[in-house]
Design an enzyme around this catalytic site. Structure first.
Site, PDB file in Angstrom:
ATOM      1  CB  CYS A  73      -6.760  28.262  25.489  1.00 55.72           C
ATOM      2  SG  CYS A  73      -7.948  27.042  26.055  1.00 55.72           S
ATOM      3  CB  CYS A 183     -13.236  27.313  20.766  1.00 54.52           C
ATOM      4  SG  CYS A 183     -12.084  25.916  20.879  1.00 54.52           S
TER       5      CYS A 183
HETATM    6  N1  DGL Z   1      -8.796  25.919  22.301  1.00 52.20           N
HETATM    7  C1  DGL Z   1      -9.607  25.907  23.455  1.00 52.20           C
HETATM    8  C2  DGL Z   1     -10.416  27.214  23.588  1.00 52.20           C
HETATM    9  O1  DGL Z   1     -10.112  28.197  22.952  1.00 52.20           O
HETATM   10  C3  DGL Z   1     -10.597  24.819  23.684  1.00 52.20           C
HETATM   11  C4  DGL Z   1     -10.477  23.426  23.253  1.00 52.20           C
HETATM   12  C5  DGL Z   1     -10.645  22.472  24.402  1.00 52.20           C
HETATM   13  O2  DGL Z   1     -11.778  22.122  24.775  1.00 52.20           O
HETATM   14  O3  DGL Z   1      -9.600  22.092  24.913  1.00 52.20           O
HETATM   15  O4  DGL Z   1     -11.353  27.268  24.365  1.00 52.20           O
END
Ligand code: DGL
Length: 266
Positions: A73, A183
């Site tokens: 993430c 993301c």
């Molecule tokens: N999957 C998360 C990232 O890579 C972000 C998604 C969220 O806002 O929770 O930043």
């Protein structure tokens, strides 16, 4: 025989875009995934709150014997990876938007960087831009609708197409010829994005590079699973199990994983 798993965490289901790369590259490794869907999205949350969740999930993964943790993430990486490395004795692999590869690819000098507010606000992002893309024009854009779509397992169709058009059209208008997916939720919408931008615009992310980094680190530390390991693949959520059961077959078709609730993280 079974060995210690690689732990993988994300604010929700986006990190599965990284899990599928790790699984393809290291099929002999056991993987344990925690998606914090009950607290998703992380992007608009304060850094202190994201950090608190990431530390709680890390403790949970360590209690399950994780030998390395992938912070799959970008928002959680920005908020917590340095503190995690300082606090725990195991290796952590984090995410970084593919700004450096984008700088090598662009011909127009205009690059779109799609990432959450949390990822774009950090010092780390500024450092990345200053070291690799100081002479380029970077247009940044959070796309919270993409996260909602992926959490709901909607990867195509009119809703996905409308969200993609709304976020990518302004970038094309400005002359962007590379789109960085900063993301881990966003790569699930890549087919719709590629259809929208056409063949002259590259859409890139770092999932495969992170998987290679995980392999290098395991090799370096002598932590690779031995031959003959029976790999376990477990995907858990802090949210409702039914959502996971509905979304995983759409996000990772054919993946034979045991699905469950992550306990003690409410
Ligand atoms: N999957 C998360 C990232 O890579 C972000 C998604 C969220 O806002 O929770 O930043």
């Amino acid at each position: 025989m079974q060995t210690r798993p690689i732990g993988i965490l994300d604010s929700g289901l986006g990190g599965l875009s990284v899990l599928r790369e790790i699984q393809a590259l290291l099929p002999g490794e056991s993987l344990h995934y925690v998606g914090d869907s009950a607290w998703c999205p992380y992007g608009p949350k304060p850094v202190a709150q994201i950090r608190e969740r990431v530390f709680a999930i890390t403790d949970h993964l360590l209690s399950l014997g994780a030998k390395l943790i992938v912070v799959a993430c970008n928002s959680a990486t920005i908020a917590a990876v340095e503190s995690l490395r300082a606090a725990y004795p195991i290796p952590f692999t984090g995410m970084e938007p593919a700004v450096k590869p984008a700088a090598a690819l662009t011909r127009s000098g205009v690059v779109g960087v799609l990432a959450t507010e949390a990822s774009l606000a950090g010092e780390k992002y500024l450092r990345l831009v200053n070291s690799h893309a100081a002479s380029l024009r970077l247009i940044t854009r959070p796309c919270p609708e993409f996260v909602e779509l992926v959490e709901a397992g909607i990867l195509d169709g009119p809703e996905a197409e409308a969200a993609v058009a709304c976020h990518l059209e302004p970038l094309l208008h400005e002359g962007a010829d590379v789109i960085v997916l900063g993301c881990t939720h966003y790569p699930f919408l890549r087919p719709v994005m590629e259809r929208f931008v056409g063949p002259d615009v590259a859409v890139i992310d770092t999932g495969a590079a992170v998987a290679r980094q995980v392999r290098r680190r395991l090799e370096q530390d002598g932590l690779l699973a031995p031959e003959g390991n029976r790999p376990a693949l477990r995907i858990t959520t802090t949210g409702p199990l039914e959502v996971l059961e509905r979304a995983v077959p759409v996000l990772c078709p054919g993946l034979a994983a045991e699905l469950g609730r992550a306990r003690g993280l409410d």
